[in-house]
Design an enzyme around this catalytic site. Structure first.
Site, PDB file in Angstrom:
ATOM      1  N   ASP A  91     106.414 108.419 -33.931  1.00 20.69           N
ATOM      2  CA  ASP A  91     107.079 109.596 -33.362  1.00 20.69           C
ATOM      3  C   ASP A  91     106.151 110.811 -33.340  1.00 20.69           C
ATOM      4  O   ASP A  91     106.105 111.565 -32.381  1.00 20.69           O
ATOM      5  CB  ASP A  91     108.259 109.912 -34.303  1.00 20.69           C
ATOM      6  CG  ASP A  91     109.521 110.205 -33.537  1.00 20.69           C
ATOM      7  OD1 ASP A  91     109.479 110.157 -32.311  1.00 20.69           O
ATOM      8  OD2 ASP A  91     110.548 110.485 -34.196  1.00 20.69           O
ATOM      9  N   LYS A 177     119.938 119.378 -36.572  1.00 21.85           N
ATOM     10  CA  LYS A 177     119.346 119.118 -35.255  1.00 21.85           C
ATOM     11  C   LYS A 177     117.831 118.966 -35.405  1.00 21.85           C
ATOM     12  O   LYS A 177     117.126 119.933 -35.660  1.00 21.85           O
ATOM     13  CB  LYS A 177     119.631 120.241 -34.259  1.00 21.85           C
ATOM     14  CG  LYS A 177     119.324 119.766 -32.833  1.00 21.85           C
ATOM     15  CD  LYS A 177     118.798 120.798 -31.899  1.00 21.85           C
ATOM     16  CE  LYS A 177     117.342 121.054 -31.879  1.00 21.85           C
ATOM     17  NZ  LYS A 177     116.472 120.062 -31.256  1.00 21.85           N
ATOM     18  N   GLY A 230     110.427 126.790 -37.569  1.00 24.74           N
ATOM     19  CA  GLY A 230     109.792 126.633 -36.263  1.00 24.74           C
ATOM     20  C   GLY A 230     109.007 127.877 -35.902  1.00 24.74           C
ATOM     21  O   GLY A 230     108.520 128.591 -36.786  1.00 24.74           O
ATOM     22  N   GLY A 235     112.652 131.390 -33.630  1.00 12.97           N
ATOM     23  CA  GLY A 235     113.309 131.951 -34.819  1.00 12.97           C
ATOM     24  C   GLY A 235     114.023 133.250 -34.481  1.00 12.97           C
ATOM     25  O   GLY A 235     115.132 133.515 -34.962  1.00 12.97           O
ATOM     26  N   LYS A 237     115.251 134.030 -31.542  1.00 14.73           N
ATOM     27  CA  LYS A 237     116.466 133.686 -30.772  1.00 14.73           C
ATOM     28  C   LYS A 237     117.583 133.214 -31.706  1.00 14.73           C
ATOM     29  O   LYS A 237     118.756 133.549 -31.526  1.00 14.73           O
ATOM     30  CB  LYS A 237     116.157 132.541 -29.799  1.00 14.73           C
ATOM     31  CG  LYS A 237     115.503 132.979 -28.524  1.00 14.73           C
ATOM     32  CD  LYS A 237     115.452 131.787 -27.567  1.00 14.73           C
ATOM     33  CE  LYS A 237     114.340 132.005 -26.560  1.00 14.73           C
ATOM     34  NZ  LYS A 237     113.924 130.793 -25.886  1.00 14.73           N
ATOM     35  N   GLU A 252     111.972 129.955 -41.651  1.00 15.38           N
ATOM     36  CA  GLU A 252     110.606 129.632 -42.071  1.00 15.38           C
ATOM     37  C   GLU A 252     109.804 129.512 -40.787  1.00 15.38           C
ATOM     38  O   GLU A 252     109.966 128.555 -40.032  1.00 15.38           O
ATOM     39  CB  GLU A 252     110.619 128.325 -42.872  1.00 15.38           C
ATOM     40  CG  GLU A 252     109.456 128.231 -43.824  1.00 15.38           C
ATOM     41  CD  GLU A 252     108.244 127.585 -43.190  1.00 15.38           C
ATOM     42  OE1 GLU A 252     107.511 128.304 -42.479  1.00 15.38           O
ATOM     43  OE2 GLU A 252     108.046 126.391 -43.407  1.00 15.38           O
ATOM     44  N   CYS A 286     102.594 124.818 -40.866  1.00 17.65           N
ATOM     45  CA  CYS A 286     102.887 126.261 -40.803  1.00 17.65           C
ATOM     46  C   CYS A 286     101.998 127.049 -41.762  1.00 17.65           C
ATOM     47  O   CYS A 286     101.624 128.180 -41.486  1.00 17.65           O
ATOM     48  CB  CYS A 286     104.360 126.515 -41.092  1.00 17.65           C
ATOM     49  SG  CYS A 286     104.921 125.719 -42.590  1.00 17.65           S
ATOM     50  N   GLU A 385      98.732 131.937 -34.175  1.00 15.01           N
ATOM     51  CA  GLU A 385      98.884 130.573 -34.687  1.00 15.01           C
ATOM     52  C   GLU A 385      98.546 129.573 -33.581  1.00 15.01           C
ATOM     53  O   GLU A 385      99.086 129.655 -32.481  1.00 15.01           O
ATOM     54  CB  GLU A 385     100.329 130.368 -35.142  1.00 15.01           C
ATOM     55  CG  GLU A 385     100.572 129.027 -35.767  1.00 15.01           C
ATOM     56  CD  GLU A 385     101.968 128.896 -36.359  1.00 15.01           C
ATOM     57  OE1 GLU A 385     102.944 129.227 -35.651  1.00 15.01           O
ATOM     58  OE2 GLU A 385     102.075 128.450 -37.512  1.00 15.01           O
TER      59      GLU A 385
END
Ligand code: NDP
Length: 492
Positions: A91, A177, A230, A235, A237, A252, A286, A385
């Protein structure tokens, strides 16, 4: 491999029947399809979690009873480590030994929160002293309610564990999710939890696209708490959506974490930890220490040594023996990272090694380990990032300059320092504006210790007892115990 949504203890198709492709980033082949949940599926999942919370046994069990099930979940993850890790590689692309490590950490996370759940029974009620003897106040802890967890693709099962384990330990019911790029191990987790005896409706998993499933979940008025990992834009939103009904929120988000290396550091150890800080998990971390600051006297020897080692990294399919750098998670992420590299070059930075797609891996979403130097402090690649195997290295001349450069960022997730002088290391560690600081290393993470960032890297802390408190409400119960009438209106 599961392909349906897990709602109220049942595997069901998305209400509109939609599916999306699951792609192996090592060869870009579609190897599976999963239900594309949307608003009506989110409604069904939230309804199930709400019913389980309001009427079901889970929030009413004590911590010892909940811990039993959490420990069973940990046992099963341990027993299935190899299968789960292989699924994660298909994945996400990461090398198998890293995926195995993630599975072990995920099991460890469930075990740690099982321990906290168990301990929490004895700490659930606290008498507090008041300055008025006419009253008695007890503080009690309760589960926060129905929680939503929205997780990214870089550590699919581990990021699920970081949220699901403390939420369940606290007695919450929830909707998870996963990212559309890596939905498979979250579905396996639903199966594992159900088989371990988790009552129906307590954990619901809705796979689907961010705007179609994540957005309605973060807006849903029957969600009490939302935990998100994410990017900063998403974040933000989620935070705006959470404002709908003033949800308790923990975020986070990203980082551009500095690693400061003083000239007295051992060069071999410095090279090892800098490489681990940026090439591990393809740099899709991250907390990756992607801005490296090296004291001038060590700068040139350090550049020569790290470039030599970076060129030796074995790149390939994460399932192949000896591979240390797999593909990035998706074509989109590969394109993003290659665009960031181009932007660095356009802005005048110099590539020491890497910078492209490896010649022998033109199929798949690979990017070479890349080292940049000679960039300006305000340049895009130094400040933003990249989320790939790309590190930027700059020299510094004094401790105060290093601290100033390290803190010159809108992010504040992590930071690292390496030097032989422990007093200096402790001083610099305290001067960093970051939530996680490593001395003489970079990245090791423990379920017992708080995780989260300063500034735009987020709000709140995950893991440890701090992460547990994310999922608990604090209530005061105050009793009037005096025999004396209150005497405000009556008996004046
Ligand atoms: P996102 O922040 O967009 O995705 C994180 C999660 O949020 C996924 O489950 C995603 O679903 C979901 N999501 C997307 N849109 C919404 C929305 N409107 N409302 C609610 N949930 C939503 O990250 P990306 O996957 O797009 O990655 C982009 C960049 O984010 C990376 O390049 C990296 O810089 C950063 N990032 C940081 C991470 C970290 O650990 N801090 C982890 C991952 C990414 P879906 O995947 O289905 O769109």
């Amino acid at each position: 491999m599961h392909s349906r949504l897990f709602i109220d203890g049942e595997w069901i198709a998305a209400a509109n029947g939609a599916m999306f492709d699951v792609i192996n980033p090592a060869n870009e082949e579609v190897f599976h399809q999963v239900a594309a949940g949307a608003a009506s599926d989110i409604n069904a999942a939230v309804k199930a979690a709400r019913r389980a919370f309001d009427e079901g046994p889970w929030p009413r069990m004590n911590g010892v009873q909940r811990a039993k099930i959490l420990n069973k979940i940990a046992d099963t993850i341990e027993q299935q480590t190899q299968q789960l890790a292989r699924l994660e590689v298909l994945d996400n692309g990461k090398p198998l030994p890293e995926a195995v490590w993630d599975m072990e950490d995920s099991a460890g996370c469930f075990r740690f929160f099982a321990g906290l759940a168990q301990k929490s029974d004895n700490e659930a009620e606290e008498q507090i002293a008041l300055d008025d003897p006419g009253f008695k106040t007890t503080v009690v802890k309760e589960p926060v309610g129905v929680a939503a967890a929205i997780i990214p693709w870089n550590y699919p099962l581990l990021m699920a564990a970081w949220k699901v384990a403390p939420a369940l330990a606290a007695g919450c019911c929830m909707v998870l999710k996963p990212s559309e790029l890596t939905p498979l191990t979250a579905l396996e987790l639903a199966d594992i939890c159900h088989s371990a005896g988790l009552p129906k409706g307590v954990l619901n998993v809705v796979t689907g696209l961010g705007p179609d499933a994540g957005q309605p979940l973060s807006e849903h008025c029957d969600i009490d708490k939302i935990a998100f990992t994410g990017s900063v834009p998403t974040g933000s939103k989620v935070m705006a959506a959470a404002a709908n009904n003033i949800k308790n929120i923990s975020l986070e988000l990203g980082g551009k974490s500095p690693f400061v290396i003083f000239a007295d550091a051992d060069i071999e150890k410095a090279v090892e930890w800098v490489m681990f800080g940026i090439f591990w998990n393809q740099g899709e971390v991250c907390s990756a220490t992607s801005r490296v600051l090296v004291e001038r006297a060590l700068y040139e020897p350090f550049l020569a040594r790290i470039a030599e080692e970076a060129k030796k990294i074995t790149i390939g399919n994460g399932l192949d023996e000896g591979v240390l750098l797999g593909p990035l998670v998706s074509k989109g992420q590969q394109e993003k990272v290659l665009a960031a590299i181009k932007r660095g070059l356009d802005d005048g930075a110099r590539i020491l090694t890497g910078g492209g797609v490896p010649a022998q891996h033109q199929n798949g979403c690979f990017v070479e380990p890349t080292i940049f130097t000679d960039m300006n402090e305000d340049s895009w690649i130094w400040q933003e990032e990249i989320f790939g195997p790309v590190v930027c290295i700059k020299p510094f001349d004094s401790e105060s300059e290093a601290i100033k450069m390290a803190n010159n960022s809108r992010f504040g997730l992590a930071a690292a320092v390496m030097c032989a002088d422990d007093e200096r290391a402790q001083r610099v560690a305290r001067a960093f504006k970051a939530g996680i600081v490593w001395i003489n290393c970079s990245q090791p993470t423990f379920a017992e210790a708080p995780w989260g960032g300063y500034k735009q890297s987020g709000i709140g802390r995950e893991l440890g007892r701090w992460g547990f408190e994310n999922y608990r409400e604090t209530k005061q119960i105050t009793t009037y115990i005096s025999e004396k009438p209150w005497g405000w209106y009556l008996g004046r």
